[in-house]
Design an enzyme around this catalytic site. Structure first.
Site, PDB file in Angstrom:
ATOM      1  N   HIS A 192       0.941  -0.725  -0.054  1.00  0.00           N
ATOM      2  CA  HIS A 192       0.286  -0.102   0.082  1.00  0.00           C
ATOM      3  C   HIS A 192       0.503   0.579   0.364  1.00  0.00           C
ATOM      4  O   HIS A 192       1.593   1.334   0.506  1.00  0.00           O
ATOM      5  CB  HIS A 192      -0.724  -0.185   0.969  1.00  0.00           C
ATOM      6  N   CYS A 234      -2.069   3.223   8.986  1.00  0.00           N
ATOM      7  CA  CYS A 234      -3.473   1.918   8.921  1.00  0.00           C
ATOM      8  C   CYS A 234      -4.824   1.958   9.380  1.00  0.00           C
ATOM      9  O   CYS A 234      -5.867   1.869   9.197  1.00  0.00           O
ATOM     10  CB  CYS A 234      -3.075   0.829   8.369  1.00  0.00           C
TER      11      CYS A 234
END
Ligand code: ARG
Length: 265
Positions: free
Chosen positions: A159, A255
């Site tokens: 990511h 996150c």
């Protein structure tokens, strides 16, 4: 933020996840509450999304939607294990229609703030592992902000938010780990952000880039000591946070945090 009530490593969709290395639920809750309390102590409001059983990665709220100027682009997950998180996030926004007038269910795969980072000038967008390049176009059209596509090449940094963080969204200041990007994307980053703080491989490997900044305070995993020192030198106030249980699932501070960017006043 979404409490880690059902958090565990139940499957393996990134190189950090190993179901044989179980999460300690009590420690995970303690670490998550500490992160939440630190945001509150800094004066930030924390909204809570109810966790759902059967969705062990739902604690990673950053992946649920992208909010810019109060406009909400929902997520569409690359892996079926996480697919049901997307409607749960959308339902939260729909129940709060005030402030979030424009809510879009996406056409293309995007894992929200996992792969989208907002600076004052651009929307930086990762691809290579999760989000589709088609989602980059979709985000550009929806937000009306120029999207800069960046290619991720190292599976450990699957990511964008594991390899890059925005430090000051008013001044376009970022930090990133060049080793996570393709050669062309490295050149793009160097061109747009010549003064960026470059992280070492060591700091990247302890999720140092998975950080949240309010423009002054930077919350990051406490193992990222070199990065913290470099931030302090630049005038930021780094705050080391213990997120070891979440590292087992391939996530950390950022996150666990979706940013609700309100409409410009
Ligand atoms: N286990 C999760 C996954 O692989 C971790 C997500 C981390 N979130 C993030 N914003 N990088 O999807």
């Amino acid at each position: 933020m979404c409490p880690p009530a059902h958090f565990r490593v139940a499957y393996c969709i990134n190189p950090w996840m190993d179901p044989r290395k179980p999460v300690d639920p009590a420690i995970a809750l303690f670490q998550w509450e500490d992160l939440r309390d630190r945001y509150r102590a800094l004066g930030h409001t924390v909204e809570i999304l109810d966790p759902e059983p059967g969705l062990p990665d739902m604690v990673f709220a950053a992946n649920g939607a992208t909010v810019v100027d109060g406009r909400v682009l929902g997520a569409k997950f690359a892996n079926p294990e996480r697919a049901a998180e997307a409607p749960a996030h959308l339902a939260w926004f729909r129940a709060r229609a005030v402030g979030f007038a424009d809510i879009r269910e996406p056409e293309h795969v995007n894992e929200a703030e996992g792969d989208f980072a907002v600076t004052s000038s651009w929307l930086l967008a990762g691809q290579g592992f999760r989000s589709s390049p088609l989602a980059h176009d979709e985000a550009q059209e929806f937000f009306g902000r120029p999207v800069i596509s960046l290619e991720l090449t190292d599976p450990r940094y699957y990511h964008l938010d594991t390899a890059l963080a925005v430090l000051d969204d008013a001044a376009d200041e970022i930090m990133y780990y060049p080793g996570a990007f393709s050669p062309g994307s490295r050149q793009v980053l160097a061109r747009l952000f010549p003064d960026a703080l470059l992280a070492t491989a060591e700091d990247a490997a302890v999720f140092g880039l998975n950080a949240v900044s309010d423009g002054l305070h930077v919350l990051l995993p406490r193992e990222a000591a070199g990065l913290a020192a470099a931030l302090r030198e630049r005038g930021y106030e780094p705050l080391g946070v213990d997120m070891t249980e979440f590292h087992k699932a391939g996530g950390s501070v950022k996150c666990c945090t979706m940013e609700l960017r309100p409409p410009a006043a």
